[in-house]
Scaffold this active site. Structure first.
Site, short mmCIF file in Angstrom:
data_model
loop_
_atom_site.label_atom_id
_atom_site.label_comp_id
_atom_site.label_asym_id
_atom_site.label_seq_id
_atom_site.Cartn_x
_atom_site.Cartn_y
_atom_site.Cartn_z
N CYS A 202 3.01 -4.89 6.72
CA CYS A 202 2.76 -4.63 5.30
C CYS A 202 3.99 -4.04 4.62
O CYS A 202 4.98 -3.69 5.26
CB CYS A 202 1.58 -3.69 5.14
SG CYS A 202 0.01 -4.39 5.70
N HIS B 121 0.83 -1.21 0.00
CA HIS B 121 0.00 0.00 0.00
C HIS B 121 0.86 1.25 0.00
O HIS B 121 2.08 1.20 0.16
CB HIS B 121 -0.93 0.00 1.21
CG HIS B 121 -0.22 -0.01 2.54
ND1 HIS B 121 0.34 1.14 3.09
CD2 HIS B 121 0.04 -1.02 3.41
CE1 HIS B 121 0.90 0.84 4.24
NE2 HIS B 121 0.74 -0.46 4.47
#
Length: 201
Positions: A177, A161
């Protein structure tokens, strides 16, 4: 402001400028196991990670059996994400943030299962346990930790992301992440498909 990615057209200039760095670096060849996977032996993987101690271009062949639906390689040591298109014509290299610790780092094969522009964010139960003051929900916008775009992976809670906090890129700064500059995740978002292969090493 551009934060520098590499496409196939600029690769020649990049390689010429870094010839001294790249000379003598071995390109490992790994045994293929089936039509859509490549088994990476632990000792070979360690050698690969050692050889990628600097931010540089890579070939896809040591890591993937094919480029069906494109391929993304995330190297958590060099903190770089590599993308190859299905036809092999597009190659991109982006700096990333990586997880804060080994305990939060997951490696192996997964794939993109969902693409979201303007993602919502909900911290995982373990995040809330570590950070009880965090909000349970953040909508799309400048305060969202997922930035402007997110690629959801088949692993629960794991995503590639963007981030509005550009200080995080190039550092161990995430809760698991992989983060990119918003301009880079926007570009990767346009290339990646549902089903794009992802390998974290």
């Amino acid at each position: 402001m551009s934060h520098g990615s590499f496409d196939i057209k600029s690769r020649r200039a990049f390689l010429a400028g870094g010839a001294a760095l790249l000379s003598g670096v071995a390109s490992p060849v790994l045994a293929q196991d089936g039509a859509d996977t490549v088994e990476i032996e632990e000792e070979v993987s360690e050698k690969v990670r050692h050889n990628i101690s600097s931010f540089r271009t890579l070939r896809w062949q040591p890591y993937f059996a094919n480029l069906h639906k494109g391929a993304i390689l995330v190297d958590t040591t060099s903190r770089a994400l590599h993308y190859w298109s299905e036809d092999g014509e597009t190659y991109k290299l982006y700096p990333t943030s990586v997880p804060l610790s080994e305990e939060m780092t997951r490696r192996g094969r997964t794939s993109v299962v969902r693409k979201v522009e303007g993602p919502e964010w909900r911290p995982t139960p373990s995040m809330l346990k570590r950070n009880p003051d965090w909000p349970s929900y953040v909508g799309p916008g400048p305060d969202n930790p997922l930035g402007t775009h997110a690629l959801y992976l088949s692993w629960t809670y794991y995503r590639i992301h963007g981030t509005h906090d550009t200080r995080k890129i190039g550092r161990r700064s995430s809760n698991g992440c992989i983060g990119l500059y918003n301009e880079h995740i926007s570009e990767l978002f346009s290339f990646a498909k549902t089903g794009t292969q992802v390998l974290l090493i």
